[in-house]
Design an enzyme around this catalytic site. Structure first.
Site, PDB file in Angstrom:
ATOM      1  N   ARG A   7       6.179  -2.403  -7.838  1.00  0.00           N
ATOM      2  CA  ARG A   7       5.236  -3.116  -6.960  1.00  0.00           C
ATOM      3  C   ARG A   7       5.755  -4.550  -6.875  1.00  0.00           C
ATOM      4  NH1 ARG A   7      -1.246  -3.376  -6.177  1.00  0.00           N
ATOM      5  NH2 ARG A   7      -0.830  -1.270  -5.462  1.00  0.00           N
ATOM      6  N   HIS A  34       3.223   0.119   2.193  1.00  0.00           N
ATOM      7  CA  HIS A  34       2.416   0.626   1.068  1.00  0.00           C
ATOM      8  C   HIS A  34       2.368   2.156   1.184  1.00  0.00           C
ATOM      9  CE1 HIS A  34      -0.024   0.511  -2.332  1.00  0.00           C
ATOM     10  NE2 HIS A  34      -1.131  -0.054  -1.879  1.00  0.00           N
ATOM     11  N   GLN A  37      -0.084   4.460  -0.912  1.00  0.00           N
ATOM     12  CA  GLN A  37      -1.466   4.421  -0.421  1.00  0.00           C
ATOM     13  C   GLN A  37      -1.620   5.342   0.786  1.00  0.00           C
ATOM     14  OE1 GLN A  37      -4.211   2.463  -1.639  1.00  0.00           O
ATOM     15  NE2 GLN A  37      -5.307   3.834  -0.261  1.00  0.00           N
ATOM     16  N   ASP A 129      -8.409  -3.731   5.594  1.00  0.00           N
ATOM     17  CA  ASP A 129      -7.766  -4.242   4.375  1.00  0.00           C
ATOM     18  C   ASP A 129      -8.118  -5.727   4.273  1.00  0.00           C
ATOM     19  OD1 ASP A 129      -6.091  -4.601   2.171  1.00  0.00           O
ATOM     20  OD2 ASP A 129      -4.232  -4.622   3.342  1.00  0.00           O
ATOM     21  N   CYS A 169      -8.150   0.377   1.309  1.00  0.00           N
ATOM     22  CA  CYS A 169      -7.225   0.639   0.195  1.00  0.00           C
ATOM     23  C   CYS A 169      -7.716   0.027  -1.112  1.00  0.00           C
ATOM     24  CB  CYS A 169      -5.835   0.120   0.541  1.00  0.00           C
ATOM     25  SG  CYS A 169      -5.841  -1.608   1.059  1.00  0.00           S
ATOM     26  N   ARG A 197      -5.289   8.602  -4.989  1.00  0.00           N
ATOM     27  CA  ARG A 197      -4.059   7.909  -5.402  1.00  0.00           C
ATOM     28  C   ARG A 197      -3.443   8.634  -6.593  1.00  0.00           C
ATOM     29  NH1 ARG A 197      -2.897   2.649  -4.150  1.00  0.00           N
ATOM     30  NH2 ARG A 197      -0.904   3.210  -5.037  1.00  0.00           N
TER      31      ARG A 197
HETATM   32  N1  NVA Z   1      -2.487  -5.779   1.877  1.00  0.00           N
HETATM   33  C1  NVA Z   1      -2.873  -5.826   0.488  1.00  0.00           C
HETATM   34  C2  NVA Z   1      -2.969  -4.443  -0.084  1.00  0.00           C
HETATM   35  C3  NVA Z   1      -3.444  -4.383  -1.502  1.00  0.00           C
HETATM   36  C4  NVA Z   1      -3.546  -2.981  -2.057  1.00  0.00           C
HETATM   37  C5  NVA Z   1      -1.901  -6.681  -0.272  1.00  0.00           C
HETATM   38  O1  NVA Z   1      -0.698  -6.607  -0.008  1.00  0.00           O
HETATM   39  O2  NVA Z   1      -2.319  -7.445  -1.129  1.00  0.00           O
END
Ligand code: NVA
Length: 209
Positions: A7, A34, A37, A129, A169, A197
């Protein structure tokens, strides 16, 4: 069996790992994508509607990592995808071009508009989001201003199909991108997504390792 689940902030980090690693590399979130997700989300939508092809997924908010992965997944799987985002927050043009290629093959429709109502109309799923993603915290105030017309509230959600589900998400900022009432309503599937998930990522590991 070994693998790397990363990540990261920058997609280049994932690309570098994938280039130099001899084991599978899984993108657990980058600034551009992502995908893990999106896998769980497609599973969640299929659980709800029994199929994916022919459905419409509307994403309201930033043309960000989550929007990119949902756009590519939906169009690949034959789902119409509409994005309602403010001016200046459109998705990455290279990813849109890739999505258009997938849409040409599957026959699904892609629309990117700046009117959230237009994006949501007739949708089976309404997805949002956070307005400021990880690493964008210093832009929070300006984004709250730019996105204020883009909250998924009861009025906007009511423009989707009567059986539409709400998706996020997580983590969510209630009162910003989604109202408490939509987040808590009977058609909110955010916790199904969160559970999936686990299942989707177990399947991914099994496939890759
Ligand atoms: N768009 C958000 C998703 C978090 C799961 C981020 O990148 O922080």
């Amino acid at each position: 069996m070994n693998g790397i689940v990363a990540r990261v902030f920058r997609q280049e980090t994932i690309d570098g790992l994938a280039e130099w690693s001899s084991v599978p590399v899984i993108n657990a979130l980058s600034d551009l994508f992502h995908p893990c997700q999106a896998l769980a989300d497609m599973q969640t939508i299929r659980e709800r509607f029994g199929e994916l092809q022919g459905l419409k997924l509307a994403f309201i908010g930033d043309g960000n990592n989550v929007a990119h992965s949902l756009m590519l997944s939906a169009l690949r799987l034959g789902m119409d995808f509409s994005l309602g985002c403010p001016q200046g927050y459109s998705p990455n043009p290279d990813i849109v071009a890739q999505a258009e290629g997938l849409a040409a093959v599957s026959g699904a429709a892609l629309s990117i508009v700046h009117d959230p109502a237009e994006a949501v109309r007739g949708a089976h799923t309404v997805y949002t989001d956070v307005w400021a993603s990880m690493g964008q915290e210093q832009e929070s105030a300006i984004r709250r201003r730019d996105f204020r017309e883009y909250q998924v509230d009861d009025a906007l959600f009511a423009l989707a199909r009567p059986d539409a589900v709400f998706m996020h998400c997580l983590p969510a900022k209630r009162g910003e991108e989604v109202s408490d009432s939509v987040m808590e309503c009977a058609r909110s599937v955010v916790f199904d997504q969160a559970e999936n998930r686990l299942h989707a990522q177990k399947a991914l590991l099994l496939t890759m390792l």
